[in-house]
Design a protein around this motif. Sequence first.
Motif, PDB file in Angstrom:
ATOM      1  N   ILE A 155       2.640  -9.245   4.913  1.00 50.41           N
ATOM      2  CA  ILE A 155       2.855  -7.978   4.215  1.00 50.41           C
ATOM      3  C   ILE A 155       3.227  -6.906   5.232  1.00 50.41           C
ATOM      4  N   GLU A 156       4.342  -6.238   4.985  1.00 50.43           N
ATOM      5  CA  GLU A 156       4.743  -5.146   5.867  1.00 50.43           C
ATOM      6  C   GLU A 156       3.753  -3.985   5.749  1.00 50.43           C
ATOM      7  N   SER A 157       3.621  -3.226   6.818  1.00 46.39           N
ATOM      8  CA  SER A 157       2.604  -2.167   6.874  1.00 46.39           C
ATOM      9  C   SER A 157       2.713  -1.198   5.708  1.00 46.39           C
ATOM     10  N   GLU A 158       3.943  -0.814   5.371  1.00 45.38           N
ATOM     11  CA  GLU A 158       4.125   0.181   4.307  1.00 45.38           C
ATOM     12  C   GLU A 158       3.740  -0.355   2.935  1.00 45.38           C
ATOM     13  N   ASN A 159       3.611  -1.690   2.814  1.00 44.74           N
ATOM     14  CA  ASN A 159       3.246  -2.289   1.529  1.00 44.74           C
ATOM     15  C   ASN A 159       1.769  -2.663   1.441  1.00 44.74           C
ATOM     16  N   LEU A 160       1.021  -2.415   2.492  1.00 47.34           N
ATOM     17  CA  LEU A 160      -0.408  -2.724   2.468  1.00 47.34           C
ATOM     18  C   LEU A 160      -1.163  -1.674   1.662  1.00 47.34           C
ATOM     19  N   GLU A 161      -1.988  -2.125   0.739  1.00 48.49           N
ATOM     20  CA  GLU A 161      -2.804  -1.216  -0.053  1.00 48.49           C
ATOM     21  C   GLU A 161      -4.168  -1.030   0.591  1.00 48.49           C
TER      22      GLU A 161
END
Length: 333
Positions: free
Chosen positions: A78-84
């Motif tokens: 998971i790319e950083s910007e997509n981590l919840e």
Amino acid sequence: MSIISEVALRDVNKVYEPERMNGNSSNQNPTKPLVEALDENIEEKQKKKMASLVDLPIGCEGTENSGTEAANLEVEYIESENLEDVNDVDDCLKTLLSGLGSKDWVAVCDALNNVRRLSIYHKETIVVILSDVISLVLKSLKNPRSALCKTAIMTSADIFKAYNDDIIDSLDPLLIQLLLRSSQDKRFVCEAAERTLNTLTSSVSPLLLLPKLQPYIKHRNPRIRAKASMFISRTVPRLGVDGIEAFGIDKLIQIGASQLNDQLPESRDAARTLLLELKSVYEKSHAVEPTASSEEPAVDSWEHFCQSNLSPLSAQAVLRVTNTARQGLASGS
């Protein structure tokens, strides 16, 4: 001979009659065709079995993956910007270190992603255990399992972005592993490591980072030397004129000169890029007034600077590279 034995013998003779008619010797073993048929069936089954094995994913050790190995499919990058964000920070912290140290590598990947989430959304919560976290991330970086290693590489990038210069005292063991992974591993791991090193160069002060990178240009592994040279050449422009003067342009020119004749072209290209940057900065900060032609270079000239800080052969090599590049730019304009 009994009647039953005679009947059995006649049946055997009927089975192998075609073979005798084809001219085969009567001394041959009458059971040979049956044995050959069995051998062919076994060989065919073995071929089918081997064909099915070819399609199985191969583990890091070169063996067929077990059911646990097949869990590679369960790991999502998971790319950083997509981590919840984590659902419960306290619960996550309670199990974080045990998860990172688990023998179940899938559980370790989950824990690494939680480190990433905490670094992005709650970085202050793991400051007190950051050294322990980094030690366990390092363990995963060294793991031969590619999925686990890549997740640890991505975790390192998020740690660099979150903690910036505060990470500098813990950087050395991470740095050598990232340089190694960026130069020797599978392509998708190598690319992830390069992206993380780029993140490092943009997240940590260049004045702090350069002394960490500098020893690796003398590493015995030429690929590590090449990567170190590349990231030094990318870090130096971030110093600016004042930063280069503060670090020492004389030190930097020696770094560049030492890599001009290195084994790999990546090192040599990085050295040329660095030296051209240094020459540009030097000439901006040491503007030389035009003088009458003389065999002696002006005191503040780039040529004089190279000759004053390098051996004659190294100075000659540096001047050849930087002057040739300038002539190429002039002719192309």
